[in-house]
Design an enzyme around this catalytic site. Sequence first.
Site, short mmCIF file in Angstrom:
data_model
loop_
_atom_site.label_atom_id
_atom_site.label_comp_id
_atom_site.label_asym_id
_atom_site.label_seq_id
_atom_site.Cartn_x
_atom_site.Cartn_y
_atom_site.Cartn_z
N GLY A 46 0.84 -1.10 -0.05
CA GLY A 46 0.02 0.01 0.12
C GLY A 46 0.84 1.17 0.07
N SER A 48 3.22 3.42 2.66
CA SER A 48 3.92 3.39 4.16
C SER A 48 3.62 4.65 4.55
CB SER A 48 5.23 2.84 3.72
OG SER A 48 5.96 3.82 2.94
N CYS A 78 6.31 -5.34 0.71
CA CYS A 78 6.42 -4.17 -0.23
C CYS A 78 6.17 -2.95 0.82
CB CYS A 78 5.20 -4.02 -1.22
SG CYS A 78 5.57 -2.99 -2.59
N ARG A 134 5.99 -0.90 -7.80
CA ARG A 134 6.65 0.21 -7.07
C ARG A 134 7.46 -0.32 -5.85
NH1 ARG A 134 3.24 4.68 -5.14
NH2 ARG A 134 2.49 3.05 -4.01
N HIS A 169 4.90 -9.26 -4.26
CA HIS A 169 3.57 -9.32 -3.71
C HIS A 169 3.19 -10.83 -3.69
CE1 HIS A 169 2.10 -5.33 -2.85
NE2 HIS A 169 3.04 -4.99 -3.88
N GLU A 171 0.61 -12.53 -2.58
CA GLU A 171 -0.65 -12.49 -2.41
C GLU A 171 -1.19 -12.46 -3.72
OE1 GLU A 171 0.23 -8.07 -1.97
OE2 GLU A 171 1.31 -10.11 -1.42
#
Length: 191
Positions: A46, A48, A78, A134, A169, A171
Amino acid sequence: MIIGVSGIQGDFREHKWMIEKLGHESYVVRTPEDLEKVDGLIIPGGESTTMIRIMKRIGLFEKLKEKILNGLPVYGTCAGLIVLAKEIENYPQESLGVIDIKVMRNAYGRQVDSFDEMVEIKGFNKPFKAIFIRAPRVDGWGPEVDVLSTLDNHPIMLRQKNVLVTSFHPELTDDTRVHEYFIKMVEEYRK
């Protein structure tokens, strides 16, 4: 056993689904009190700075740091990696500082520069599809940190005691092995 997923901000739903796919109960953590209900915690990707700002405002930041320092297993992907890191090189922001790594935010480019790469992970019998969006880059790590996977000579999966981080990631794939690894960490903690 209940695996918490921080629901402050970011892609927490995907982690929740992954935990449930593996047959475990998940719980979305949004308050300091919620930490008492979980055996481990995932901090998702997301933004930070937004995550930290909200965590501090609701009193979750200090409580979470205390729980991690007392052994609570935590896994950051991330932005979650940045939240857990000891030092952020290119952006002055506070972090929990519970894993001895130095990171550079967004080092792999902007959203349009996202990519995936098949990577080797220590202990896995076949390559893992790592998705980078990113993503932060780990530029330094302490002697107690175990590097579990690298890409272009930079660590992308690391562990220090009860703290696991990935710059990618897992997930967003159908491969459950990274989440299984974290669940084993939680099981060890509960013994």
